[in-house]
Write an enzyme that holds these catalytic residues in place. Structure first.
Site, PDB file in Angstrom:
ATOM      1  N   ASP A 141      -8.370  -1.775  -0.284  1.00 52.32           N
ATOM      2  CA  ASP A 141      -8.736  -0.693   0.645  1.00 52.32           C
ATOM      3  C   ASP A 141      -8.764  -1.077   2.128  1.00 52.32           C
ATOM      4  O   ASP A 141      -9.717  -0.727   2.854  1.00 52.32           O
ATOM      5  CB  ASP A 141     -10.103  -0.102   0.251  1.00 52.32           C
ATOM      6  CG  ASP A 141     -10.104   0.485  -1.152  1.00 52.32           C
ATOM      7  OD1 ASP A 141      -9.078   0.355  -1.857  1.00 52.32           O
ATOM      8  OD2 ASP A 141     -11.128   1.061  -1.558  1.00 52.32           O
TER       9      ASP A 141
ATOM     10  N   LYS B  48      -6.787   5.044  -5.936  1.00 57.06           N
ATOM     11  CA  LYS B  48      -8.004   5.218  -6.740  1.00 57.06           C
ATOM     12  C   LYS B  48      -8.956   6.173  -6.041  1.00 57.06           C
ATOM     13  O   LYS B  48      -8.750   6.509  -4.871  1.00 57.06           O
ATOM     14  CB  LYS B  48      -8.677   3.861  -6.924  1.00 57.06           C
ATOM     15  CG  LYS B  48      -9.063   3.277  -5.585  1.00 57.06           C
ATOM     16  CD  LYS B  48      -9.802   1.991  -5.773  1.00 57.06           C
ATOM     17  CE  LYS B  48     -10.407   1.564  -4.464  1.00 57.06           C
ATOM     18  NZ  LYS B  48     -11.295   2.583  -3.863  1.00 57.06           N
TER      19      LYS B  48
ATOM     20  N   CYS C 112     -16.104  -1.348  -3.338  1.00 54.83           N
ATOM     21  CA  CYS C 112     -14.848  -1.432  -4.101  1.00 54.83           C
ATOM     22  C   CYS C 112     -14.448  -2.858  -4.442  1.00 54.83           C
ATOM     23  O   CYS C 112     -13.867  -3.098  -5.504  1.00 54.83           O
ATOM     24  CB  CYS C 112     -13.749  -0.688  -3.361  1.00 54.83           C
ATOM     25  SG  CYS C 112     -14.072   1.098  -3.372  1.00 54.83           S
TER      26      CYS C 112
HETATM   27  C1  VGL Z   1     -15.518   2.352  -0.584  1.00 54.90           C
HETATM   28  C2  VGL Z   1     -17.414   3.518  -0.021  1.00 54.90           C
HETATM   29  C3  VGL Z   1     -16.788   4.688  -0.340  1.00 54.90           C
HETATM   30  C4  VGL Z   1     -14.823   1.042  -0.689  1.00 54.90           C
HETATM   31  C5  VGL Z   1     -14.897   3.531  -0.923  1.00 54.90           C
HETATM   32  O1  VGL Z   1     -13.563   1.009  -0.579  1.00 54.90           O
HETATM   33  O2  VGL Z   1     -15.515   0.011  -0.841  1.00 54.90           O
HETATM   34  N1  VGL Z   1     -16.774   2.347  -0.157  1.00 54.90           N
HETATM   35  N2  VGL Z   1     -15.532   4.679  -0.801  1.00 54.90           N
END
Ligand code: VGL
Ligand code: ZN
Length: 197
Positions: free
Chosen positions: A10, A96, A140
């Site tokens: 991410d 995802k 994540c």
């Molecule tokens: C994430 C908070 C909300 C992440 C994703 O990628 O860690 N954190 N959505």
């Protein structure tokens, strides 16, 4: 021959400074991940990049009962990979968090454009060892690492190539302890570069 895979979690505009859910120093993970991605690709390993890829309406967002401001909505600038991230040719992208019903934190819950799960992609390449970095340590990265261990992978977490949200100040430290307690190896990128096979 069991190639190593690098999982880049991410590294998207919304999680970097200026983004909708900016992780402090989120962009600091980019340089070490670029170095490792190049090294692993050169050695015939696999590079996988996950991306948070939400619908506009999802229980993940505050407005619909979740924890988070709107971020990483599919096809928006915020959901794009940070422009500094250099993905080698052949890198696999896993999307995802695409459900309207759950958070979808783990990359193992995601799918490629042609519908494969991360586990299927890794198995097809004979991967047994996963090196993981990216954002965010306490969500994540944590969820993906724990799932990888659950699936039986050997897992290395890159201590200098992760950053956390830290809604509570020690969330990232606790997440790291938890990953380690479940069997993950923690090391800086420099050591992972030497260590790689
Ligand atoms: C994430 C908070 C909300 C992440 C994703 O990628 O860690 N954190 N959505
Ligand atoms: Zn999200």
């Amino acid at each position: 021959m069991h190639p190593t895979a690098l999982l880049i979690v991410d590294v998207q505009n919304d999680f970097c400074p200026g983004g909708a859910l900016a992780v402090p120093e989120g962009d600091q993970v980019i340089a070490p991940l670029n170095r490792l991605a190049e090294a692993i690709a050169q050695r015939g390993g696999l590079v996988v990049a996950s991306r948070d890829w939400h619908p506009r309406t999802t229980r993940h967002f505050k407005a619909f009962g979740g924890l988070w401001p709107v971020h990483c909505v599919q096809e928006t600038h915020g959901a794009a990979f940070h422009p500094g991230l250099k993905l080698p040719d052949g890198a696999v992208i896993v999307s995802k968090g695409t459900s309207t019903e759950d958070d979808g934190y783990s990359a193992f819950e995601g799918r490629t454009d042609d519908g494969k799960t991360l586990h299927e992609v890794l198995q097809a390449h004979g991967v047994r060892r996963l090196v993981v970095g990216g954002l965010a340590t306490d969500y994540c990265v944590r969820a993906s690492v724990l799932d990888a261990l659950q699936h039986g992978y050997e897992v290395v977490v890159l201590t200098d190539a992760i950053r956390g949200v830290n809604l509570q100040p020690d969330d990232s430290a606790r997440a790291l302890q938890e990953m380690q307690a479940h069997g993950a190896h923690l090391m800086p990128t420099e050591e992972a570069l030497r260590d790689d096979n």
